[in-house]
Structure formats: C-alpha cells, structure tokens
Design an enzyme around this catalytic site. Structure first.
Site, mmCIF file in Angstrom:
data_model
loop_
_atom_site.group_PDB
_atom_site.id
_atom_site.type_symbol
_atom_site.label_atom_id
_atom_site.label_comp_id
_atom_site.label_asym_id
_atom_site.label_seq_id
_atom_site.Cartn_x
_atom_site.Cartn_y
_atom_site.Cartn_z
ATOM 1 N N GLY A 1 -19.223 -10.631 -5.985
ATOM 2 C CA GLY A 1 -19.314 -9.151 -6.540
ATOM 3 C C GLY A 1 -20.512 -8.840 -7.045
ATOM 4 N N ASP A 2 -20.794 -7.755 -7.280
ATOM 5 C CA ASP A 2 -22.121 -7.317 -7.870
ATOM 6 C C ASP A 2 -23.449 -7.753 -7.250
ATOM 7 O OD1 ASP A 2 -20.484 -6.295 -10.056
ATOM 8 O OD2 ASP A 2 -20.592 -8.244 -11.069
ATOM 9 N N LYS B 1 -24.151 -3.499 -4.050
ATOM 10 C CA LYS B 1 -23.420 -2.523 -2.899
ATOM 11 C C LYS B 1 -23.773 -1.074 -3.055
ATOM 12 C CE LYS B 1 -19.491 -4.662 -4.058
ATOM 13 N NZ LYS B 1 -20.005 -5.932 -4.889
ATOM 14 N N GLY C 1 -17.749 -1.893 -10.165
ATOM 15 C CA GLY C 1 -18.840 -1.208 -10.969
ATOM 16 C C GLY C 1 -20.055 -1.048 -9.999
ATOM 17 N N HIS C 2 -20.369 0.157 -9.475
ATOM 18 C CA HIS C 2 -21.263 0.146 -8.483
ATOM 19 C C HIS C 2 -22.499 0.950 -9.062
ATOM 20 C CE1 HIS C 2 -18.438 -1.004 -4.738
ATOM 21 N NE2 HIS C 2 -18.433 -2.082 -5.874
ATOM 22 N N THR D 1 -10.765 -8.132 -15.089
ATOM 23 C CA THR D 1 -11.702 -6.613 -15.660
ATOM 24 C C THR D 1 -10.521 -5.992 -16.405
ATOM 25 O OG1 THR D 1 -10.753 -5.516 -13.712
ATOM 26 C CG2 THR D 1 -13.075 -6.375 -13.830
ATOM 27 N N ARG E 1 6.929 -3.421 -2.872
ATOM 28 C CA ARG E 1 7.454 -2.355 -2.558
ATOM 29 C C ARG E 1 8.102 -1.744 -3.785
ATOM 30 N NH1 ARG E 1 10.380 -6.087 2.015
ATOM 31 N NH2 ARG E 1 10.580 -7.040 -0.154
ATOM 32 N N GLN F 1 -15.906 -5.758 -4.879
ATOM 33 C CA GLN F 1 -15.931 -7.083 -5.132
ATOM 34 C C GLN F 1 -16.589 -7.817 -3.936
ATOM 35 O OE1 GLN F 1 -12.594 -5.476 -5.304
ATOM 36 N NE2 GLN F 1 -13.627 -4.966 -7.108
ATOM 37 N N SER G 1 -34.357 -9.906 -5.072
ATOM 38 C CA SER G 1 -35.233 -11.072 -4.903
ATOM 39 C C SER G 1 -36.484 -10.908 -6.053
ATOM 40 C CB SER G 1 -35.897 -11.034 -3.433
ATOM 41 O OG SER G 1 -36.224 -9.655 -3.122
ATOM 42 N N GLY H 1 -35.867 -4.213 -6.270
ATOM 43 C CA GLY H 1 -35.669 -3.590 -7.735
ATOM 44 C C GLY H 1 -34.523 -2.622 -7.679
HETATM 45 P P1 GDP Z 1 -22.472 -3.801 -7.021
HETATM 46 O O1 GDP Z 1 -21.065 -3.967 -7.955
HETATM 47 O O2 GDP Z 1 -22.358 -4.844 -5.924
HETATM 48 O O3 GDP Z 1 -22.531 -2.250 -6.625
HETATM 49 O O4 GDP Z 1 -23.703 -4.209 -8.016
HETATM 50 P P2 GDP Z 1 -23.654 -3.998 -9.541
HETATM 51 O O5 GDP Z 1 -24.248 -2.439 -9.460
HETATM 52 O O6 GDP Z 1 -22.528 -4.424 -10.279
HETATM 53 O O7 GDP Z 1 -25.016 -4.851 -9.912
HETATM 54 C C1 GDP Z 1 -26.023 -4.950 -9.428
HETATM 55 C C2 GDP Z 1 -27.103 -4.709 -10.504
HETATM 56 O O8 GDP Z 1 -28.650 -5.045 -10.061
HETATM 57 C C3 GDP Z 1 -27.127 -3.381 -10.902
HETATM 58 O O9 GDP Z 1 -27.704 -3.223 -12.403
HETATM 59 C C4 GDP Z 1 -28.242 -2.670 -10.057
HETATM 60 O O10 GDP Z 1 -29.052 -1.595 -10.724
HETATM 61 C C5 GDP Z 1 -29.308 -3.835 -9.906
HETATM 62 N N1 GDP Z 1 -29.976 -4.107 -8.488
HETATM 63 C C6 GDP Z 1 -29.655 -3.668 -7.636
HETATM 64 N N2 GDP Z 1 -30.504 -3.977 -6.813
HETATM 65 C C7 GDP Z 1 -31.684 -4.604 -7.138
HETATM 66 C C8 GDP Z 1 -32.879 -5.412 -7.066
HETATM 67 O O11 GDP Z 1 -33.101 -5.346 -5.993
HETATM 68 N N3 GDP Z 1 -33.592 -5.755 -8.235
HETATM 69 C C9 GDP Z 1 -32.981 -5.593 -9.339
HETATM 70 N N4 GDP Z 1 -33.875 -6.345 -10.201
HETATM 71 N N5 GDP Z 1 -31.929 -5.102 -9.703
HETATM 72 C C10 GDP Z 1 -31.411 -4.893 -8.842
HETATM 73 P P1 IMO Z 2 -17.972 -5.103 -7.913
HETATM 74 O O1 IMO Z 2 -17.203 -4.053 -6.982
HETATM 75 C C1 IMO Z 2 -17.510 -8.908 -10.023
HETATM 76 C C2 IMO Z 2 -13.688 -10.415 -10.831
HETATM 77 C C3 IMO Z 2 -13.354 -10.436 -12.291
HETATM 78 C C4 IMO Z 2 -12.212 -11.410 -12.270
HETATM 79 C C5 IMO Z 2 -11.581 -11.452 -10.735
HETATM 80 C C6 IMO Z 2 -10.232 -10.657 -10.837
HETATM 81 O O2 IMO Z 2 -18.711 -4.129 -8.788
HETATM 82 O O3 IMO Z 2 -18.685 -6.137 -7.046
HETATM 83 P P2 IMO Z 2 -9.549 -8.003 -11.242
HETATM 84 O O4 IMO Z 2 -9.850 -7.397 -12.315
HETATM 85 O O5 IMO Z 2 -10.044 -7.521 -9.950
HETATM 86 O O6 IMO Z 2 -8.289 -8.641 -11.138
HETATM 87 O O7 IMO Z 2 -10.333 -9.498 -11.783
HETATM 88 O O8 IMO Z 2 -12.362 -10.602 -10.086
HETATM 89 N N1 IMO Z 2 -14.194 -8.971 -10.177
HETATM 90 C C7 IMO Z 2 -15.378 -8.575 -10.102
HETATM 91 N N2 IMO Z 2 -16.266 -9.558 -10.274
HETATM 92 N N3 IMO Z 2 -17.672 -7.617 -9.327
HETATM 93 C C8 IMO Z 2 -16.597 -6.705 -9.220
HETATM 94 O O9 IMO Z 2 -16.719 -5.746 -8.541
HETATM 95 C C9 IMO Z 2 -15.415 -7.354 -9.590
HETATM 96 N N4 IMO Z 2 -14.115 -7.032 -9.525
HETATM 97 C C10 IMO Z 2 -13.324 -7.779 -10.169
HETATM 98 O O10 IMO Z 2 -14.244 -10.418 -13.096
HETATM 99 O O11 IMO Z 2 -12.934 -12.599 -12.120
HETATM 100 MG MG MG Z 3 -20.527 -4.174 -9.787
#
Ligand code: GDP
Ligand code: IMO
Ligand code: MG
Length: 419
Positions: free
Chosen positions: A12-13, A16, A40-41, A129, A143, A221, A329, A410
């Site tokens: 995750g994170d 996306k 959290g996107h 979370t 169900r 995720q 990167s 970035g």
């Molecule tokens: P997601 O859940 O996949 O949408 O990702 P998150 O938003 O949770 O986490 C990605 C984090 O990296 C966010 O704080 C973005 O603003 C940041 N981010 C995304 N792409 C880049 C990148 O290429 N470089 C840097 N330094 N930060 C980035």
């Molecule tokens: P995005 O879409 C990162 C992780 C939680 C925990 C496990 C189970 O922003 O990439 P849950 O609340 O789903 O039952 O938690 O999954 N987790 C994530 N980690 N990014 C996420 O979403 C996540 N959604 C759940 O930290 O380890």
């Molecule tokens: Mg996220």
C-alpha cells in the site's frame, strides 16, 4: 472498450492517488472496486494537497464521472466528512459521483468490533487502520451485511438487528463503548449518501464499456495486503489484486485492458507483519524522513526498507501487470549505494520464488547498484536521467520482465515522467 486497472504492488501507499489523478485526463470514468476508508490516497497539485479515502482520485480533473463500486465498503460518517472537506475546498461533486447500491455499509459497531478483535489479539495484532474493514467484510461474506441499496428497504429493522448482533459479540469480548455519538454521526452520513445517485454500478460500467467510454479502476491497498495472496494474516480483508476489479465492479475478466502496477523505488509497510527487507538503521530512517513516510490515514510512521523484487515479481504475476509505474525515486537521490533484493535465503537455501509465507527465516539476498546522487525532482524528461538511474530502471525491467512506463520524482502532479 476494456477497463484499465491501476493497483499497488507492495504493502500500500505506493502513490496510487497521485497517478490516478495524472492518468485521469485520458479517461471518462474512474471507479473504486475494493477497500474503504482504510485507504488514504494523496494528491498534490497547484500547491494544494488532498487525501481521499473512499472517493476515487479522478474527482479533481474536469467533469469526469467517479463511481464507488460494489466491492467497496463505505462508512457514511467518514464519507460525509470527505464530501464536506472537498466542498469546502471548492470541489463539490454531487453530480459527478455515483455509488453502487451493492456497496456494503460499515456500521458504527463494525469499528468497535475492529478495535475489540485487535485488542484481544494482544501482541499478534494486525495493526489495522481501525476503520471496521475486517468486521464489515466478515459480515458481507457471512451474509449478514447491510448494503447501500438497503437504505430504502426496511432499513431500520435490518440496522437494529445487526447492531444487536454486534452488541452481543462486544459483550463477549468485554469491550466497553459509547455508541450514541458515533451513531448520530453515522445517520447524518446516511442522509449525505442519499443525496448521491445510487446505481446498479455493474450495469452502468458495462454499458459505459460497450459505448467505448474509457474507464479506469483504482485499486486500494496493495498486492501484499491481498486477503488471498498477501502476507496472511497480516493483510486487509479484500482482494486487492486485479481479479478484485472483476468482482468489485462486475466486469468480466476478458474486459480487463492494461494493468498498471505501481511500486515505490524502495518499500514501506504500516501495521504489523513480515517485511524481509525492512531496515532498522540510518538508511531506513533516511527513507522515512526524506519520503515523509507517515500514514495518510493514521499518521503512523511507515516501516521502510529496500525494494523487494521477489515479492514484486510475484505481485506482477498474480495481477498480470502490463505496465509498471515507479514512484518516489527522488527519495533515493542522495544514497551512494542502492540495494535490491533479488532472492530470499530460507533455511540456508536460496530461492526466487515467493514462499507460502514470509517469516523470520526469510532473509533477503541483495545486489548492490550505484546511486545516481542527483536531484531528480525537477527532471521532466527521461533524456536527462543520470546514467546510474537509467541503469536502476533497466535492472528492474530485466528482472521483472515488464517495462517501467511512468517515473514519479515528487508528490506533485507535474513531477511525473511518462516514457
Ligand atoms: P496511495 O495510498 O498509494 O495513494 O499513497 P499515499 O498517498 O498513501 O502515499 C504516498 C505518499 O507519497 C503521499 O504523501 C504522496 O504525496 C507522496 N508521493 C507520491 N509520489 C511521490 C514521489 O514521486 N516522490 C515523493 N517524494 N513523494 C511522492
Ligand atoms: P492505501 O490504499 C497501507 C494495512 C493496515 C494493516 C492491514 C489491515 O492508502 O494504500 P485494515 O484496516 O485494512 O483491516 O488493516 O492493512 N492497510 C494499509 N496499509 N495503505 C493502505 O491503503 C492500507 N489499508 C490497510 O495498516 O496493516
Ligand atoms: Mg495510502
């Protein structure tokens, strides 16, 4: 027309939200197919930053339509908060957001159950979370769930039955709670949901595809958190992989087009569970500081480590990834050496196959590559890539067998290089 899918390949994170926003001009319809407010996107553009939880990341680009699909679990209270914060920032979206009647509702007691189960697990807790995701999907599969479409069908009875059932479980866990305030917010949220068009999203999306509408599916995720293929039991409760887009939207497998697999140039994870390449040293700390690796939803520090190509290749296989997207990167810009995990050593034996489960006996085998030692954040053309950076990408492409088509340097929308 086929539907393109964008998915996280790690824990995750991966970024996306940013990339869905970048790709949105090429699509007319953006859909979410699983997960809920555990996501959290983050999107950043024109000096602003937004974090989306349940709403697809296509909402900031013109008049694109966004759909919350049947595979999503929706918390009315958090949904309302998200809508209100978007409205306050000048982004009303009532006309542009539709919600599947088949999406399941996260009840206020689901969140309590999530907390009760976690606390009962003690040291082996998952580190969820806390948004009630597991209990809501459990009720769906058992169900017993309530769906958005139920709002207009004998809802109060169904709601009360579910709450009573949950209260009994909470009593068994001796979990103390006060439901009144969260129930109030929840019902206010339900009123907010009613203002949106509630649709049979499978019909809507298939009709759109038939009419040659370009549709993008946004995963939440990542593959390593998938309920079947992730690091079970330290996973989320939905299918985060590409097949989840079929069940979570009602799209047939042969209607899947491009599969965008997104990964960080290194690796992070929040919550508990195995992470073979995790770093506990200054390199890991540097990744966390430079990459601002703190959860977008919970604010928890993310665990950081080197890129894991064994896990990544496995995720590519399960998802049928056709194009790779490398994020963040720039976070590695100042490293002299970059390590890449190309195999695992398990009980003294080397393997490149992803094992049944990751545990403490899984040791990473690294190959070292030279760092590029260049500020990449202002580079906008791949012709300007330092030699070492080009070599890093080529190494990954060769190992993974899929081209890297987008490189992000970035957080801002503009800091994106399309190859
Ligand atoms: P997601 O859940 O996949 O949408 O990702 P998150 O938003 O949770 O986490 C990605 C984090 O990296 C966010 O704080 C973005 O603003 C940041 N981010 C995304 N792409 C880049 C990148 O290429 N470089 C840097 N330094 N930060 C980035
Ligand atoms: P995005 O879409 C990162 C992780 C939680 C925990 C496990 C189970 O922003 O990439 P849950 O609340 O789903 O039952 O938690 O999954 N987790 C994530 N980690 N990014 C996420 O979403 C996540 N959604 C759940 O930290 O380890
Ligand atoms: Mg996220």
């Amino acid at each position: 027309m086929k539907i393109d899918v964008l998915l996280g390949l790690q824990w995750g994170d991966e970024g996306k939200g940013k990339i869905v926003d970048v790709l949105t001009p090429g699509y007319e319809l953006i859909t979410r197919f699983q997960g809920g407010p555990n996501a959290g996107h983050t999107l950043a553009f024109e000096g602003n930053k937004f974090v989306l939880r349940s709403i697809p990341s296509g909402i900031f680009q013109g008049d694109k339509i966004n759909v919350i699909g049947n595979g999503v679990v929706l918390d009315p209270a958090l949904f309302k908060a998200e809508i209100e914060s978007l409205k306050a920032s000048g982004h009303p979206l009532t006309e542009r957001l539709k919600i599947s009647k088949k999406a399941h509702l996260i009840l206020p007691t689901h969140r309590l159950l999530d907390a009760a189960y976690e606390s009962a697990k003690g040291d082996s807790k998952i580190g969820t979370t806390g948004k009630g995701i597991g209990p809501t999907y459990t009720d769906k599969i058992g169900r017993n769930g309530l769906r958005v479409g139920d709002i207009f069908h004998n809802f109060t009875t169904k709601y009360n039955q579910a709450i009573e059932r949950h209260k009994k479980i909470l009593a068994q866990y001796r979990y103390e709670y006060d439901l009144a305030e969260s129930e109030k917010e929840w019902f206010e949220g339900l009123e907010c949901i009613k203002q949106f068009e509630l649709i049979d999203s499978e019909h809507y999306i298939n009709r759109a595809l038939k009419n040659n509408t370009k549709v993008l599916a946004e995963g939440a995720q990542g593959a390593m958190l998938d309920i079947d293929f992730g690091s079970y039991p330290f996973v989320t409760s939905s299918n985060t992989v590409c097949a989840g887009a079929c069940t979570g939207l009602g799209v047939a497998p042969h209607n899947i087009g491009e599969v965008y697999g997104i990964f960080k140039a290194y690796c992070t994870r929040v919550g508990s569970g195995p992470f073979p390449t995790e770093l506990f040293d200054r390199d890991g700390e540097r990744m966390r500081t430079v990459g601002a690796e703190f959860g977008a939803v919970t604010g928890r520090p993310r665990r950081c480590g080197w890129i894991d190509l064994v896990a990544l290749r496995y995720a590519i296989m399960i998802n049928g990834v056709t194009r790779l997207i490398m994020m963040k990167s720039d976070v590695l810009d100042d490293f002299d050496t970059i390590k890449v995990c190309t195999a695992y050593e398990i009980d003294g034996k080397k393997t490149t196959d992803f094992p049944f489960e990751l545990d403490d006996s899984t040791k990473p085998v690294y190959q070292e590559l030279k760092g590029w030692k260049t500020d990449m954040t202002k580079i906008s053309d791949e012709k300007a890539f330092p030699v070492e950076f080009g070599a890093y990408i080529s190494f990954l492409e060769e190992y993974l067998g899929v081209p890297v088509k987008i490189v992000s340097v970035g957080p801002d929308r503009e800091q994106t290089i399309i190859r």
